[in-house]
Scaffold this motif. Structure first.
Motif, PDB file in Angstrom:
ATOM      1  N   ARG A   1       0.845  -1.211   0.000  1.00  0.00           N
ATOM      2  CA  ARG A   1       0.000   0.000   0.000  1.00  0.00           C
ATOM      3  C   ARG A   1       0.880   1.261   0.000  1.00  0.00           C
ATOM      4  O   ARG A   1       0.645   2.199  -0.753  1.00  0.00           O
ATOM      5  CB  ARG A   1      -0.894  -0.016   1.245  1.00  0.00           C
ATOM      6  N   GLU A   2       1.906   1.240   0.864  1.00  0.00           N
ATOM      7  CA  GLU A   2       2.779   2.416   0.951  1.00  0.00           C
ATOM      8  C   GLU A   2       3.516   2.651  -0.375  1.00  0.00           C
ATOM      9  O   GLU A   2       3.613   3.786  -0.871  1.00  0.00           O
ATOM     10  CB  GLU A   2       3.783   2.203   2.097  1.00  0.00           C
ATOM     11  N   LEU A   3       3.994   1.556  -0.976  1.00  0.00           N
ATOM     12  CA  LEU A   3       4.687   1.683  -2.270  1.00  0.00           C
ATOM     13  C   LEU A   3       3.734   2.206  -3.345  1.00  0.00           C
ATOM     14  O   LEU A   3       4.105   3.044  -4.173  1.00  0.00           O
ATOM     15  CB  LEU A   3       5.249   0.312  -2.692  1.00  0.00           C
ATOM     16  N   PHE A   4       2.501   1.715  -3.284  1.00  0.00           N
ATOM     17  CA  PHE A   4       1.523   2.134  -4.290  1.00  0.00           C
ATOM     18  C   PHE A   4       1.201   3.618  -4.137  1.00  0.00           C
ATOM     19  O   PHE A   4       1.073   4.352  -5.126  1.00  0.00           O
ATOM     20  CB  PHE A   4       0.259   1.277  -4.162  1.00  0.00           C
ATOM     21  N   GLU A   5       1.096   4.068  -2.887  1.00  0.00           N
ATOM     22  CA  GLU A   5       0.833   5.499  -2.658  1.00  0.00           C
ATOM     23  C   GLU A   5       1.986   6.345  -3.183  1.00  0.00           C
ATOM     24  O   GLU A   5       1.782   7.353  -3.850  1.00  0.00           O
ATOM     25  CB  GLU A   5       0.621   5.771  -1.152  1.00  0.00           C
TER      26      GLU A   5
END
Ligand SMILES: Cc1ncc(COP(=O)(O)O)c(C=O)c1O
Length: 437
Positions: A16-20
Motif C-alpha cells: 500500500r505504501e509503495l503504491f501510494e
C-alpha cells in the motif's frame, strides 16, 4: 480485501505504501495498466522476489504464480540455468550497439523452431507487431488492415481499435491520442463470413489481416477449427498478407508456438514473451522475399538501440534450451489438472463458468454461454471473478487481476503448489457463488 474466513495472505501495508508513493509520480501508480488492480479492486501487490513457481511480495506474502509475468516465465522465476546465462552475459558487458554472437544464436534457434527464413529481433511485442504491419503495408503498397475485436497486439496506434487486454479490463473506449484507426477494419473473432465481406467491400485495398494465433487477450479463445486457414485463403485470394501474432502463444503452446501446434501458417509472424525468458526481447519474421525488404537489406526502416540486447538474448536462449518436449508434456498435463480442479470447485459451488483453452493456455469465463468472441466474453460476471480472484489471492494463488487474461502455467509448478491451489479453489468458488448473478 481479506475474505470473511480470515485468510492469512492478506497483509498489504508495504504494498500500500509503495503504491501510494508510486501513484504520486507514475500515472495510476503502475507502468502497465492492468497491474493496477482497477478491475478487481484492492491494493496491487509489489513483488520483491521469485523462485520457481512462487513469488514473494513486499509484505512477505508468498504466492503460487499463475501469471508468470504475463507469459514469459515458462520455466518459473529465477531458474538457475537462466540466471547463470544472464549473469555470464552481464559480466561481459550489458550492451554494445554492435552485432553480438548471442543474437545470432537466438535468431538461429528461433528460425530452426519456427521454420521462418529470416527474423529481426526487437525489444517488445508492440515493436514486433508495429514493424510487421509496416512491412506488410510496404510489401503490398496498401494501407487498410483487418484485425479482430478483442485481439490485442500491443499498443500500436492502428491496432488499438477494439483491442482486448488492458483496454478491455479498464473498460476504456479506444484510446484518445491514437491516429490511423480509420484504416483499421475490426471484425468479430472467429467469423469467416465477416472476413469475406470485408474483402468484398474493400477489394485490392487491404494490406494484411493480423490475428492472435490463438486469442489470449479477451480471456483465452481458440480459433475455431480452420478459422486461421480460411482467413488466410481469403486474404491471399485478394493479394493481402497474413500476420499471425504469436507473441503470447509462441514457444508456449508448443516448441514452435500455435503454428506448430495447429499447422496454421502465415506470411509474417510476431514473437515475444517466452523467447526473452523474462527480459525484453521480441521478434518478427517471415519468408526471405518479405524480410529482405527490411533495412539495411531493403528500404523498410526499423531499428533499435537495445535490439538483440546480450542479456535478453542470453535469457531467451537459456529459456528455450529448457523448452523441450518433456517440458511441453508437463505444461499440458499441469494445465489439464488445473482446469479440472477449477471446474470441479466452481461446479460444486454452483457458479456458472466455462473453462476455455488454447493448448496449455486457459482461462475461466464466469458465464455458462459459449465464448467464441469478444461479445460473448463480455457477458461474463465480472463481480464473480473479482470475488474469486481475491479469495485465491488471500490464499496465496496469484491469478491475473482481470477476467480477460490468460492463466499461465510454468514447468516449475510442483505438487505442493498444486495442492495449495486445489485447497484454495473451493473457497474461491464459494466466494464467487455469494456474488454470482
Ligand atoms: C498477442 C500479443 N501481441 C502483442 C503484445 C504486446 O507485447 P508487449 O507487451 O511486449 O509490447 C501482447 C502483450 O501482451 C500480446 O499478448
Amino acid at each position: 480485501m481479506a475474505d470473511s474466513s480470515g485468510a492469512p495472505n492478506s497483509r498489504t501495508e508495504n504494498s500500500r505504501e509503495l503504491f501510494e508513493r508510486a501513484s504520486r509520480i507514475v500515472p495510476g501508480g503502475v507502468n502497465s495498466p492492468v497491474r493496477a488492480f482497477r478491475s478487481v479492486g484492492g491494493t496491487p501487490r509489489f513483488m520483491v522476489s521469485g523462485a520457481g513457481c512462487r513469488m514473494t511480495d513486499a509484505d512477505g506474502n508468498t504466492y503460487v504464480d499463475l501469471v508468470c509475468s504475463w507469459g514469459p516465465l515458462i520455466v518459473g522465476h529465477a531458474h538457475p540455468h537462466v540466471i547463470d546465462a544472464v549473469g555470464r552475459a552481464a559480466a561481459k558487458g550489458t550492451s554494445f550497439g554492435t552485432p553480438t554472437p548471442g543474437e545470432v544464436a537466438l535468431a538461429e534457434e528461433l528460425t530452426a523452431r519456427t521454420g521462418v527464413d529470416k527474423i529481426r529481433l526487437v525489444n517488445s511485442g508492440t515493436e514486433a507487431t508495429m514493424s510487421a504491419l509496416r512491412l506488410a503495408r510496404a510489401a503490398t503498397g496498401r494501407t487498410k488492415i483487418v484485425k479482430f475485436a478483442g485481439c490485442y497486439h500491443g499498443h500500436v496506434d492502428p491496432l488499438l481499435a477494439s483491442a482486448g487486454s488492458g483496454v478491455l479490463t479498464l473498460a476504456l473506449p479506444d484510446s484518445p491520442g491514437v491516429v490511423g484507426t480509420d484504416e483499421t477494419i475490426v471484425l468479430p473473432y472467429n467469423d469467416v463470413d465477416a472476413v469475406k465481406r470485408a474483402f468484398a467491400e474493400n477489394p485490392g485495398q487491404i494490406a494484411c489481416v493480423i490475428t492472435e494465433a490463438a486469442a489470449g487477450n479477451m480471456g483465452v479463445v481458440a480459433p475455431r477449427d480452420g478459422f486461421n486457414r480460411e482467413l488466410a485463403a481469403i486474404a491471399h485470394a485478394d493479394g493481402a498478407l497474413v500476420i499471425l501474432d504469436e507473441v503470447m502463444t509462441g514457444f508456449r503452446v508448443s516448441k514452435n508456438g500455435w503454428s506448430g501446434y495447429s499447422g496454421d501458417t502465415a506470411d509474417l509472424y510476431t514473437y515475444g514473451k517466452v523467447m526473452g525468458g523474462g527480459l525484453p526481447a521480441a521478434a518478427f519474421g517471415g519468408r526471405d522475399e518479405l524480410m529482405s525488404r527490411m533495412a539495411p537489406e531493403g528500404p523498410v526502416y526499423q531499428a533499435g538501440t537495445l535490439s538483440g540486447n546480450p542479456l535478453a538474448c542470453a535469457a531467451g536462449l537459456a529459456t528455450l534450451e529448457l523448452c523441450t518436449d518433456e517440458l511441453y508434456a508437463k505444461l499440458d498435463a499441469t494445465s489439464v489438472t488445473l482446469q479440472g480442479l477449477a471446474t470441479k470447485a466452481l461446479a460444486e459451488a454452483g457458479v456458472p463458468h466455462r473453462v476455455s483453452t488454447a493448448g496449455n493456455m486457459f482461462s475461466v469465463f464466469f458465464t455458462d454461454a459459449d465464448v467464441p468472441n469478444l461479445e460473448a466474453a463480455q457477458t461474463q460476471d465480472a463481480a464473480a471473478y473479482r470475488a474469486f480472484f481475491h479469495a485465491m489471492l488471500d490464499r496465496g494463488v496469484y491469478l491475473p487481476p482481470s477476467a480477460y487474461e490468460a492463466w499461465f502455467v510454468s514447468g516449475a509448478l510442483d505438487d505442493d503448489a498444486l495442492g495449495l491451489i486445489a485447497d484454495a479453489l473451493p473457497h474461491a468458488a464459494r466466494a464467487a457463488a455469494k456474488v454470482a448473478k
